[in-house]
Design a protein around this motif. Structure first.
Motif, PDB file in Angstrom:
ATOM      1  N   THR A 164       0.869  -1.170   0.000  1.00 18.19           N
ATOM      2  CA  THR A 164       0.000   0.000   0.000  1.00 18.19           C
ATOM      3  C   THR A 164       0.908   1.222   0.000  1.00 18.19           C
ATOM      4  O   THR A 164       1.663   1.450   0.954  1.00 18.19           O
ATOM      5  N   LYS A 187      -1.689  -0.782  -4.195  1.00 11.84           N
ATOM      6  CA  LYS A 187      -2.813   0.049  -3.760  1.00 11.84           C
ATOM      7  C   LYS A 187      -2.244   1.422  -3.425  1.00 11.84           C
ATOM      8  O   LYS A 187      -1.192   1.525  -2.784  1.00 11.84           O
ATOM      9  N   GLU A 211      -1.408   3.096   7.772  1.00 11.34           N
ATOM     10  CA  GLU A 211      -1.844   2.013   6.894  1.00 11.34           C
ATOM     11  C   GLU A 211      -0.894   1.719   5.739  1.00 11.34           C
ATOM     12  O   GLU A 211      -0.971   0.646   5.138  1.00 11.34           O
ATOM     13  N   SER A 212      -0.003   2.622   5.411  1.00  9.35           N
ATOM     14  CA  SER A 212       0.862   2.425   4.249  1.00  9.35           C
ATOM     15  C   SER A 212       2.045   1.519   4.581  1.00  9.35           C
ATOM     16  O   SER A 212       2.622   1.595   5.665  1.00  9.35           O
TER      17      SER A 212
END
Length: 335
Positions: A164, A187, A211-212
Protein backbone atom coordinates in the motif's frame (compact mmCIF):
# COMPACT_ATOMS: atom_id res chain seq x y z
CA UNK A 1 31.42 46.12 -14.69
CA UNK A 2 30.14 48.95 -16.82
CA UNK A 3 26.40 49.38 -16.83
CA UNK A 4 24.55 49.45 -20.14
CA UNK A 5 22.79 52.76 -20.81
CA UNK A 6 20.19 51.05 -23.01
CA UNK A 7 17.24 49.94 -20.84
CA UNK A 8 16.25 47.38 -23.49
CA UNK A 9 19.63 45.65 -23.40
CA UNK A 10 19.38 43.13 -20.57
CA UNK A 11 22.13 41.54 -18.54
CA UNK A 12 21.20 37.90 -17.85
CA UNK A 13 23.43 36.19 -15.28
CA UNK A 14 23.29 32.39 -15.00
CA UNK A 15 24.83 31.39 -11.70
CA UNK A 16 24.73 27.57 -11.81
CA UNK A 17 25.08 26.24 -15.34
CA UNK A 18 26.69 23.12 -13.88
CA UNK A 19 23.20 21.72 -13.39
CA UNK A 20 21.43 22.70 -16.61
CA UNK A 21 22.88 24.53 -19.63
CA UNK A 22 21.28 27.87 -20.52
CA UNK A 23 19.06 27.87 -23.62
CA UNK A 24 19.32 30.42 -26.40
CA UNK A 25 16.70 33.11 -25.85
CA UNK A 26 14.55 34.68 -28.56
CA UNK A 27 13.62 37.90 -26.82
CA UNK A 28 10.81 40.01 -28.27
CA UNK A 29 11.76 43.32 -29.88
CA UNK A 30 13.15 45.73 -28.81
CA UNK A 31 15.01 43.62 -26.24
CA UNK A 32 18.55 42.33 -26.63
CA UNK A 33 20.68 40.59 -24.08
CA UNK A 34 24.13 39.75 -22.82
CA UNK A 35 24.52 36.39 -21.13
CA UNK A 36 27.10 35.82 -18.38
CA UNK A 37 27.49 32.21 -17.37
CA UNK A 38 29.09 30.72 -14.26
CA UNK A 39 29.36 26.97 -13.79
CA UNK A 40 29.16 27.26 -9.99
CA UNK A 41 28.72 30.21 -7.65
CA UNK A 42 29.45 30.31 -3.93
CA UNK A 43 27.08 32.28 -1.68
CA UNK A 44 29.83 34.84 -1.03
CA UNK A 45 30.15 35.48 -4.79
CA UNK A 46 26.49 36.22 -5.49
CA UNK A 47 26.49 39.95 -4.70
CA UNK A 48 29.42 40.70 -7.01
CA UNK A 49 28.07 38.61 -9.87
CA UNK A 50 24.55 40.02 -9.89
CA UNK A 51 25.52 43.68 -9.29
CA UNK A 52 24.32 44.86 -12.71
CA UNK A 53 22.02 41.94 -13.60
CA UNK A 54 18.49 42.47 -14.88
CA UNK A 55 17.68 38.75 -14.73
CA UNK A 56 19.37 35.99 -12.77
CA UNK A 57 19.03 32.27 -13.43
CA UNK A 58 19.75 29.84 -10.58
CA UNK A 59 18.80 26.41 -9.26
CA UNK A 60 19.58 25.86 -5.56
CA UNK A 61 21.97 28.72 -4.76
CA UNK A 62 20.73 30.81 -1.82
CA UNK A 63 19.46 34.21 -2.98
CA UNK A 64 18.77 35.97 0.29
CA UNK A 65 17.59 39.40 1.33
CA UNK A 66 21.12 40.79 1.68
CA UNK A 67 21.84 40.41 -2.05
CA UNK A 68 18.37 41.58 -3.03
CA UNK A 69 18.82 45.04 -1.52
CA UNK A 70 18.60 47.88 -4.10
CA UNK A 71 22.11 49.05 -3.31
CA UNK A 72 23.48 45.54 -4.11
CA UNK A 73 21.43 44.60 -7.17
CA UNK A 74 19.79 47.85 -8.33
CA UNK A 75 18.80 46.62 -11.80
CA UNK A 76 17.44 43.23 -10.79
CA UNK A 77 13.92 42.62 -12.10
CA UNK A 78 13.55 38.85 -12.33
CA UNK A 79 14.76 35.66 -10.66
CA UNK A 80 14.33 32.62 -12.90
CA UNK A 81 14.56 29.37 -10.92
CA UNK A 82 15.51 26.23 -12.83
CA UNK A 83 13.71 23.96 -10.36
CA UNK A 84 10.27 23.49 -8.85
CA UNK A 85 11.33 24.43 -5.33
CA UNK A 86 11.95 28.09 -4.55
CA UNK A 87 12.87 27.75 -0.86
CA UNK A 88 16.40 29.04 -1.52
CA UNK A 89 15.04 32.41 -2.72
CA UNK A 90 13.85 35.06 -0.27
CA UNK A 91 10.40 35.47 -1.79
CA UNK A 92 9.32 38.14 0.69
CA UNK A 93 12.30 40.33 -0.21
CA UNK A 94 11.53 39.87 -3.92
CA UNK A 95 7.90 40.74 -3.34
CA UNK A 96 8.82 43.89 -1.45
CA UNK A 97 10.99 45.09 -4.34
CA UNK A 98 8.63 44.02 -7.10
CA UNK A 99 11.11 41.44 -8.42
CA UNK A 100 9.37 38.74 -10.44
CA UNK A 101 10.16 35.15 -9.45
CA UNK A 102 9.34 32.24 -11.75
CA UNK A 103 10.02 28.53 -11.37
CA UNK A 104 9.94 25.51 -13.69
CA UNK A 105 7.41 23.04 -12.26
CA UNK A 106 6.73 19.49 -13.44
CA UNK A 107 9.81 19.43 -15.69
CA UNK A 108 11.34 16.56 -13.73
CA UNK A 109 8.14 14.73 -12.78
CA UNK A 110 8.84 11.54 -14.71
CA UNK A 111 12.48 11.33 -13.68
CA UNK A 112 11.78 11.97 -9.99
CA UNK A 113 8.88 9.49 -9.94
CA UNK A 114 11.10 6.82 -11.52
CA UNK A 115 13.90 7.61 -9.07
CA UNK A 116 11.46 7.27 -6.18
CA UNK A 117 10.56 3.80 -7.43
CA UNK A 118 14.25 2.94 -7.79
CA UNK A 119 14.82 3.93 -4.16
CA UNK A 120 11.73 1.95 -3.12
CA UNK A 121 12.95 -1.25 -4.79
CA UNK A 122 16.47 -0.75 -3.43
CA UNK A 123 15.18 -0.24 0.11
CA UNK A 124 12.49 -2.90 0.01
CA UNK A 125 14.96 -5.51 -1.24
CA UNK A 126 17.88 -4.24 0.91
CA UNK A 127 20.06 -3.75 -2.17
CA UNK A 128 22.60 -1.38 -0.61
CA UNK A 129 22.83 -3.39 2.62
CA UNK A 130 23.26 -6.66 0.69
CA UNK A 131 25.96 -5.06 -1.46
CA UNK A 132 27.85 -3.91 1.65
CA UNK A 133 27.66 -7.38 3.21
CA UNK A 134 28.81 -9.13 0.04
CA UNK A 135 31.74 -6.73 -0.40
CA UNK A 136 32.72 -7.24 3.24
CA UNK A 137 33.02 -11.01 2.66
CA UNK A 138 30.02 -11.88 4.82
CA UNK A 139 28.38 -14.22 2.28
CA UNK A 140 30.88 -17.11 2.54
CA UNK A 141 31.15 -16.53 6.27
CA UNK A 142 27.40 -16.90 6.77
CA UNK A 143 26.56 -19.29 3.96
CA UNK A 144 23.52 -17.19 3.12
CA UNK A 145 22.53 -13.54 3.44
CA UNK A 146 18.84 -14.21 2.90
CA UNK A 147 17.92 -12.89 6.32
CA UNK A 148 19.41 -9.48 5.42
CA UNK A 149 16.28 -8.92 3.35
CA UNK A 150 13.87 -9.61 6.23
CA UNK A 151 12.02 -6.70 7.77
CA UNK A 152 11.71 -5.97 11.49
CA UNK A 153 8.65 -8.24 11.47
CA UNK A 154 10.94 -11.16 10.57
CA UNK A 155 9.31 -11.70 7.19
CA UNK A 156 10.81 -11.59 3.67
CA UNK A 157 10.29 -8.49 1.53
CA UNK A 158 6.86 -7.80 0.13
CA UNK A 159 6.13 -7.67 -3.59
CA UNK A 160 4.42 -4.73 -5.28
CA UNK A 161 1.04 -6.45 -5.27
CA UNK A 162 1.18 -6.59 -1.48
CA UNK A 163 2.14 -2.95 -1.02
CA UNK A 164 0.00 0.00 0.00
CA UNK A 165 1.73 3.13 -1.28
CA UNK A 166 1.05 6.36 0.59
CA UNK A 167 1.93 9.45 -1.45
CA UNK A 168 2.50 12.68 0.48
CA UNK A 169 2.48 15.51 -2.04
CA UNK A 170 0.20 15.09 -5.05
CA UNK A 171 1.74 17.43 -7.59
CA UNK A 172 3.34 16.45 -10.88
CA UNK A 173 5.64 13.84 -9.33
CA UNK A 174 2.89 12.39 -7.16
CA UNK A 175 0.53 11.96 -10.10
CA UNK A 176 3.12 10.18 -12.27
CA UNK A 177 4.11 8.01 -9.32
CA UNK A 178 0.50 7.04 -8.56
CA UNK A 179 -0.17 5.96 -12.15
CA UNK A 180 3.06 3.94 -12.34
CA UNK A 181 2.55 2.30 -8.95
CA UNK A 182 -0.98 1.23 -9.87
CA UNK A 183 0.46 -0.39 -12.98
CA UNK A 184 2.78 -2.39 -10.72
CA UNK A 185 -0.21 -3.59 -8.71
CA UNK A 186 0.14 -1.36 -5.65
CA UNK A 187 -2.81 0.05 -3.76
CA UNK A 188 -2.36 3.84 -3.71
CA UNK A 189 -3.41 6.32 -1.02
CA UNK A 190 -3.06 10.11 -1.39
CA UNK A 191 -2.46 12.04 1.82
CA UNK A 192 -4.55 14.95 2.98
CA UNK A 193 -2.88 17.82 4.80
CA UNK A 194 -1.50 16.98 8.21
CA UNK A 195 -3.88 18.13 10.92
CA UNK A 196 -6.79 18.70 8.51
CA UNK A 197 -9.85 16.73 7.55
CA UNK A 198 -9.17 14.81 4.35
CA UNK A 199 -11.14 15.90 1.29
CA UNK A 200 -12.78 13.49 -1.15
CA UNK A 201 -10.24 11.21 -2.79
CA UNK A 202 -7.67 11.80 -0.05
CA UNK A 203 -6.75 9.81 3.04
CA UNK A 204 -6.28 11.52 6.38
CA UNK A 205 -2.55 12.03 6.97
CA UNK A 206 -2.45 10.07 10.23
CA UNK A 207 -4.41 7.20 8.68
CA UNK A 208 -2.06 7.05 5.71
CA UNK A 209 0.94 6.94 8.03
CA UNK A 210 -0.58 3.97 9.90
CA UNK A 211 -1.84 2.01 6.89
CA UNK A 212 0.86 2.42 4.25
CA UNK A 213 3.63 -0.09 3.75
CA UNK A 214 5.51 2.38 1.54
CA UNK A 215 5.47 6.16 2.06
CA UNK A 216 6.86 8.45 -0.62
CA UNK A 217 7.45 12.13 0.18
CA UNK A 218 7.32 14.42 -2.85
CA UNK A 219 6.10 17.73 -1.47
CA UNK A 220 7.65 21.21 -1.22
CA UNK A 221 9.63 22.32 1.79
CA UNK A 222 7.93 25.07 3.77
CA UNK A 223 7.63 26.04 7.44
CA UNK A 224 4.54 23.79 7.59
CA UNK A 225 6.33 20.71 6.23
CA UNK A 226 9.56 20.84 8.27
CA UNK A 227 9.91 17.64 10.34
CA UNK A 228 6.64 16.38 8.86
CA UNK A 229 7.93 12.88 9.56
CA UNK A 230 9.33 12.68 13.07
CA UNK A 231 9.22 10.42 16.11
CA UNK A 232 5.42 10.24 16.43
CA UNK A 233 4.90 9.37 12.77
CA UNK A 234 7.72 6.82 12.75
CA UNK A 235 6.30 5.08 15.80
CA UNK A 236 2.87 4.90 14.15
CA UNK A 237 4.17 3.19 11.00
CA UNK A 238 4.01 -0.50 10.26
CA UNK A 239 7.21 -2.41 11.17
CA UNK A 240 7.69 -3.33 7.50
CA UNK A 241 7.23 0.25 6.27
CA UNK A 242 9.71 1.76 3.83
CA UNK A 243 10.05 5.55 3.47
CA UNK A 244 11.27 7.23 0.29
CA UNK A 245 12.15 10.93 0.29
CA UNK A 246 12.50 12.79 -3.02
CA UNK A 247 11.23 16.11 -1.72
CA UNK A 248 13.61 18.33 0.25
CA UNK A 249 15.86 17.89 3.24
CA UNK A 250 14.28 18.82 6.57
CA UNK A 251 10.92 17.20 5.86
CA UNK A 252 12.15 14.06 7.61
CA UNK A 253 13.67 14.43 11.08
CA UNK A 254 16.94 12.59 10.39
CA UNK A 255 17.79 12.03 14.07
CA UNK A 256 14.41 10.44 14.77
CA UNK A 257 14.68 8.43 11.56
CA UNK A 258 18.07 6.90 12.39
CA UNK A 259 16.83 6.06 15.89
CA UNK A 260 13.79 4.30 14.38
CA UNK A 261 15.97 2.32 11.96
CA UNK A 262 18.36 1.26 14.70
CA UNK A 263 15.42 0.21 16.89
CA UNK A 264 13.97 -1.74 13.92
CA UNK A 265 10.72 0.19 14.04
CA UNK A 266 10.65 0.55 10.25
CA UNK A 267 12.18 -1.57 7.48
CA UNK A 268 14.16 0.94 5.44
CA UNK A 269 14.74 4.40 4.07
CA UNK A 270 15.69 5.64 0.61
CA UNK A 271 16.52 9.29 0.13
CA UNK A 272 17.82 11.72 -2.46
CA UNK A 273 17.75 14.74 -0.12
CA UNK A 274 19.30 15.74 3.22
CA UNK A 275 18.98 18.34 5.96
CA UNK A 276 22.36 19.74 4.87
CA UNK A 277 23.74 19.40 1.35
CA UNK A 278 26.16 18.31 0.08
CA UNK A 279 25.78 15.63 2.74
CA UNK A 280 28.85 14.15 4.40
CA UNK A 281 29.78 12.28 7.54
CA UNK A 282 30.56 15.66 9.11
CA UNK A 283 27.08 17.15 8.61
CA UNK A 284 24.63 14.28 8.12
CA UNK A 285 23.52 11.33 10.24
CA UNK A 286 22.73 9.49 7.00
CA UNK A 287 26.34 9.29 5.82
CA UNK A 288 29.22 7.33 7.27
CA UNK A 289 30.08 4.09 9.06
CA UNK A 290 27.44 4.51 11.77
CA UNK A 291 24.68 3.51 9.34
CA UNK A 292 26.60 0.78 7.49
CA UNK A 293 24.45 -1.95 9.01
CA UNK A 294 21.15 -0.13 8.42
CA UNK A 295 18.89 -0.55 5.42
CA UNK A 296 19.46 2.96 4.07
CA UNK A 297 19.84 3.86 0.39
CA UNK A 298 21.30 7.29 -0.40
CA UNK A 299 21.68 9.19 -3.67
CA UNK A 300 23.15 12.72 -4.06
CA UNK A 301 20.09 14.86 -4.97
CA UNK A 302 20.02 13.62 -8.56
CA UNK A 303 16.44 12.34 -8.88
CA UNK A 304 15.73 15.17 -11.31
CA UNK A 305 18.56 14.25 -13.67
CA UNK A 306 17.44 12.93 -17.08
CA UNK A 307 17.71 14.03 -20.69
CA UNK A 308 14.05 14.98 -20.98
CA UNK A 309 14.23 16.89 -17.69
CA UNK A 310 16.95 19.16 -19.09
CA UNK A 311 14.95 19.73 -22.29
CA UNK A 312 11.88 20.57 -20.21
CA UNK A 313 13.85 22.98 -17.99
CA UNK A 314 15.17 24.81 -21.05
CA UNK A 315 11.70 25.11 -22.56
CA UNK A 316 10.14 26.37 -19.32
CA UNK A 317 12.98 28.85 -18.67
CA UNK A 318 12.56 30.30 -22.16
CA UNK A 319 8.79 30.52 -21.68
CA UNK A 320 9.23 32.31 -18.37
CA UNK A 321 11.74 34.93 -19.52
CA UNK A 322 10.37 35.50 -23.00
CA UNK A 323 6.78 35.50 -21.73
CA UNK A 324 7.58 38.00 -19.00
CA UNK A 325 9.12 40.39 -21.51
CA UNK A 326 6.19 39.95 -23.92
CA UNK A 327 3.25 40.11 -21.52
CA UNK A 328 4.64 41.18 -18.15
CA UNK A 329 3.88 37.69 -16.77
CA UNK A 330 6.12 34.59 -16.82
CA UNK A 331 4.43 31.31 -17.69
CA UNK A 332 5.11 29.90 -14.22
CA UNK A 333 4.94 32.81 -11.77
CA UNK A 334 5.79 32.43 -8.08
CA UNK A 335 6.00 36.11 -7.10
Amino acid sequence: MAHSTNPNHLIIVALETFFVPVPKFDLPAPYTYELREYSRTRPDQVAERIGDADIIIMTVLPVRADVLRPEVSPRLKMVSVVASGTDSVDLAACRDRGIVVANTPHCNAVSVAEHALALYFAARRSVALSHTLVQAGRWPQSGTLQKALDGPDGKPPRTCREETLGIVGYGGVGKVLAATAKGLGMKVLIAGRKGSTASEGRTAFDTLIRESSVIVLCLPRSPETLNLISKAELEAMKPYAVIVNVSRGGIVDEKALVEALKARKIAGYGTDVYEQEPASAENSLLVGPDIADLNVVTTPHVAWCASDTIANYNRATKENIEGWLSTGQPKYPVV
